[in-house]
Design a protein around this motif. Structure first.
Motif, short mmCIF file in Angstrom:
data_model
loop_
_atom_site.label_atom_id
_atom_site.label_comp_id
_atom_site.label_asym_id
_atom_site.label_seq_id
_atom_site.Cartn_x
_atom_site.Cartn_y
_atom_site.Cartn_z
N GLU A 147 0.85 -1.18 0.00
CA GLU A 147 0.00 0.00 0.00
C GLU A 147 0.89 1.24 0.00
O GLU A 147 1.99 1.23 0.56
N SER A 148 0.40 2.31 -0.60
CA SER A 148 1.23 3.48 -0.81
C SER A 148 1.71 4.12 0.48
O SER A 148 2.77 4.75 0.50
N GLU A 149 0.96 3.96 1.58
CA GLU A 149 1.38 4.59 2.83
C GLU A 149 2.45 3.80 3.58
O GLU A 149 3.01 4.28 4.56
N MET A 150 2.74 2.57 3.14
CA MET A 150 3.76 1.76 3.81
C MET A 150 5.14 2.38 3.64
O MET A 150 5.44 3.02 2.62
N ARG A 151 6.01 2.16 4.60
CA ARG A 151 7.35 2.73 4.53
C ARG A 151 8.11 2.21 3.31
O ARG A 151 8.90 2.94 2.71
N ILE A 152 7.88 0.95 2.93
CA ILE A 152 8.59 0.37 1.79
C ILE A 152 8.20 1.09 0.49
O ILE A 152 8.93 1.04 -0.50
N ALA A 153 7.05 1.78 0.50
CA ALA A 153 6.60 2.54 -0.66
C ALA A 153 6.93 4.02 -0.56
O ALA A 153 6.71 4.77 -1.52
N ALA A 179 9.03 -2.72 -4.70
CA ALA A 179 7.69 -2.75 -4.10
C ALA A 179 6.66 -2.66 -5.22
O ALA A 179 6.71 -1.74 -6.04
N VAL A 180 5.72 -3.60 -5.25
CA VAL A 180 4.70 -3.64 -6.30
C VAL A 180 3.37 -3.20 -5.71
O VAL A 180 2.88 -3.79 -4.74
N VAL A 181 2.79 -2.15 -6.31
CA VAL A 181 1.53 -1.56 -5.83
C VAL A 181 0.46 -1.76 -6.90
O VAL A 181 0.67 -1.43 -8.07
N LYS A 182 -0.70 -2.26 -6.50
CA LYS A 182 -1.82 -2.46 -7.43
C LYS A 182 -2.70 -1.21 -7.46
O LYS A 182 -3.04 -0.65 -6.42
N VAL A 183 -3.09 -0.79 -8.69
CA VAL A 183 -4.00 0.35 -8.84
C VAL A 183 -5.12 -0.02 -9.81
O VAL A 183 -4.99 -0.96 -10.60
N SER A 184 -6.21 0.76 -9.76
CA SER A 184 -7.39 0.40 -10.55
C SER A 184 -7.51 1.18 -11.85
O SER A 184 -8.23 0.75 -12.75
N ASP A 185 -6.84 2.33 -11.96
CA ASP A 185 -6.94 3.11 -13.19
C ASP A 185 -5.75 4.06 -13.30
O ASP A 185 -4.90 4.15 -12.40
N PHE A 186 -5.72 4.79 -14.42
CA PHE A 186 -4.60 5.69 -14.69
C PHE A 186 -4.50 6.79 -13.64
O PHE A 186 -3.40 7.13 -13.18
N GLU A 187 -5.63 7.37 -13.27
CA GLU A 187 -5.61 8.46 -12.29
C GLU A 187 -5.02 8.01 -10.97
O GLU A 187 -4.23 8.74 -10.35
N GLU A 188 -5.39 6.82 -10.53
CA GLU A 188 -4.83 6.32 -9.27
C GLU A 188 -3.34 6.05 -9.43
O GLU A 188 -2.56 6.30 -8.50
N VAL A 192 -1.14 7.65 -11.28
CA VAL A 192 -0.41 8.90 -11.19
C VAL A 192 -0.42 9.43 -9.76
O VAL A 192 0.60 9.94 -9.26
N ALA A 193 -1.56 9.32 -9.09
CA ALA A 193 -1.64 9.78 -7.71
C ALA A 193 -0.66 9.02 -6.82
O ALA A 193 0.02 9.61 -5.97
N VAL A 194 -0.56 7.71 -6.99
CA VAL A 194 0.39 6.91 -6.21
C VAL A 194 1.83 7.27 -6.58
O VAL A 194 2.69 7.39 -5.71
N ALA A 195 2.08 7.46 -7.87
CA ALA A 195 3.44 7.84 -8.31
C ALA A 195 3.89 9.12 -7.63
O ALA A 195 5.06 9.26 -7.23
N ASN A 196 2.96 10.06 -7.44
CA ASN A 196 3.29 11.36 -6.86
C ASN A 196 3.21 11.37 -5.34
O ASN A 196 3.60 12.37 -4.71
N ASP A 197 2.75 10.28 -4.75
CA ASP A 197 2.48 10.25 -3.31
C ASP A 197 3.73 9.93 -2.49
O ASP A 197 3.74 9.02 -1.64
N VAL A 198 4.82 10.63 -2.76
CA VAL A 198 6.06 10.47 -2.01
C VAL A 198 6.72 11.84 -1.88
O VAL A 198 6.34 12.79 -2.58
N ASP A 199 7.71 11.93 -1.02
CA ASP A 199 8.42 13.20 -0.83
C ASP A 199 9.46 13.45 -1.92
O ASP A 199 10.02 14.55 -2.00
N TYR A 200 9.75 12.43 -2.71
CA TYR A 200 10.79 12.53 -3.74
C TYR A 200 10.18 12.78 -5.12
O TYR A 200 8.99 12.53 -5.35
N GLY A 201 11.02 13.21 -6.05
CA GLY A 201 10.57 13.41 -7.42
C GLY A 201 11.72 13.46 -8.39
O GLY A 201 11.96 14.48 -9.03
#
Length: 483
Positions: free
Chosen positions: A375-381, A391-400, A402-411
């Motif tokens: 899950e995106s909130e886990m430390r490993i993510a 770390a492999v994260v499952k998502v349901s659509d494109f919008e999710e 991108v949201a998960v891709a951006n859901d970190v402090d890094y870029g």
């Protein structure tokens, strides 16, 4: 007995003031000492800076083509020593032979590139509002700069800082990482052979506290370029800011690759696998998150697990698929993150263990690791592992996705695998990363385009490489000429 190497200050190879040294060992066989280096002090840093400042005016006054000639000859001298440098890099840092050879060639190409760029360093001419006058800009060197480089690309990163700094007319003091200083030493031997004037570039080895911190804080240093962890880079930037010196820090990453239903799964696995497990995951641009659409999630997990389990692990000189970690500390950190992932509820799909047995007992080897049900909130993510852990994260659509891709402090770097052109363009527009790739791995950079990150991956001031690398090391002066 291992060879003892010295600092390079004022065109001379010199011992540090205190005389203390440290050993650098082979991470694949810790019984082998690669070399002994100077454990320098703040006094050594002072000497190097004083020398660099004293010679800066003469170097700035050297014509650009002559500076370029020295850089070009440095690249050619390094090319002659490519095989030697490759083997040294493997033995010191742990990369596979193929990875090390590619990195050495990159350093050669960087010196050649900036040798030519030094010829057209100039300004711009603008139309003046007044008659009988000219209005133009000129580019001048910052002065004396401090460079602090990491161990994971121990020849490429020093090269892409040193070459533009020198091309622009700056003098330099550089502190390489203590785990892998030999490659910077080889560069300096090539600079010396190419005829670099005494004092223009200076090499001081030692710890971050004894050498790096006083270098970044010194009031006669006009700019600091740092690559390393976010925590250390933040401290460097804060220290450099005390007297408003120019600063550039490129730091950590938590880089995603998004895999969409239109992707060819075999291609996606190759893209993710090379990005995640190449260089033992010890790259700031390594792929540490695969964000996979639910329609292809199970197929992808099965295939990436097979990929990880197929990799050959061993000493880099044997040119396996993956070499060792650089140190016991890095290995232990990777193993700790595997435990953290399991404790947080993720599933260890494969790997996650230290390699043991005759071939591995003398080094810091770990299995390529795939963690699923993340899950995106886990430390490993969220946190940078800096090891071969995906770390492999499952998502349901494109919008999710991108949201998960951006859901970190890094870029820093991000990629997508898709055959849908709309998805590709939307991803490039929406992803919060300094490098965006389509159907390519997150690692791997062209040397003639800017490189740098967003958010906590960078100080977000100046980019590195290409023309952007020269921008950091130069100041612009505007000239009003009334004749």
């Amino acid at each position: 007995m291992p060879t003892e190497y010295t600092n390079y200050v004022g065109g001379q190879w010199t011992e540090s003031e205190r005389g203390d040294t440290f050993d650098v060992r082979n991470p694949a066989d810790t019984d082998e000492v690669i070399g002994t280096y100077q454990a320098s002090t703040e006094a050594d840093v002072e000497d190097a800076i004083e020398t660099a400042v004293a010679t800066q005016g003469d170097w700035a006054g050297t014509p650009g083509p002559e500076r370029g000639r020295i850089l070009r000859d440095t690249g050619e001298a390094l090319a002659v020593r490519k095989d030697e440098a490759t083997e040294t890099l493997v033995r010191e840092e742990g990369k596979t032979r193929s990875e090390a050879a590619g990195e050495v060639q990159r350093a050669i190409d960087i010196f050649r590139y900036y040798a030519e760029k030094s010829r057209d360093l100039g300004g711009t001419s603008k139309a003046s509002s007044a008659p009988a006058s000219e209005l133009y800009t000129k580019r001048e060197p910052l002065g004396t700069v401090g460079l602090i480089t990491p161990w994971n690309y121990p020849i490429a990163i020093p090269a892409w800082k040193l070459a533009p700094a020198l091309a622009a007319g700056n003098t330099v003091v550089i502190k390489p990482a203590s785990q892998a200083p030999s490659m910077t030493r080889i560069i300096f031997e090539c600079l010396d052979k190419a005829g670099l004037p005494s004092g223009v570039a200076n090499l001081v080895t030692g710890s971050g506290s004894e050498v790096g911190a006083p270098l970044a804080a010194h009031d006669e240093i006009d700019g600091v370029s740092f690559t390393g962890s976010t925590s250390v880079g933040t401290a460097v930037a804060q220290s450099a800011a005390d007297d408003l010196k120019r600063v550039q820090c490129e730091m950590g990453g938590k880089n995603p690759t998004v895999v969409m239903p239109s992707a060819d799964i075999d291609s996606a696995v190759d893209i993710v696998g090379v990005g995640a497990f190449g260089t033992t995951g010890q790259s700031c641009t390594a792929c540490s998150r695969a964000i996979v659409h639910e329609d292809v999630y199970d197929e992808f997990v099965e295939a990436i697990t097979d990929y990880a389990e197929s990799l050959e692990i061993g000493p880099g000189l044997n040119d396996p698929d993956m070499g060792p970690h650089v140190s016991r500390g890095e290995l232990d950190s990777t193993l700790e993150y595997v435990d953290i992932a399991r404790d947080d509820g993720a599933t260890l799909q494969t790997g996650g263990n230290e390699c043991t047995g005759d071939e591995y007992d003398g080094g810091f080897f770990v299995e390529p690791t795939v963690v699923t049900e993340v899950e995106s909130e886990m430390r490993i993510a969220q946190e940078e592992v800096f090891g071969p852990v995906l770390a492999v994260v499952k998502v349901s659509d494109f919008e999710e996705a991108v949201a998960v891709a951006n859901d970190v402090d890094y870029g820093l770097s991000a990629s997508i695998v898709t055959q849908d052109l709309t998805e590709a363009n939307r991803f490039v527009d929406a992803v919060e990363a300094g490098v965006a790739k389509v159907n390519e791995k997150t690692t791997g950079l062209e040397l003639h385009v800017p490189f740098g990150g967003y958010k906590d991956s960078s100080t977000n001031t100046y980019r590195e490489q290409g023309d952007a690398g020269l921008d950091f090391f130069t100041a612009t002066k505007t000239v009003y000429m009334n004749y």
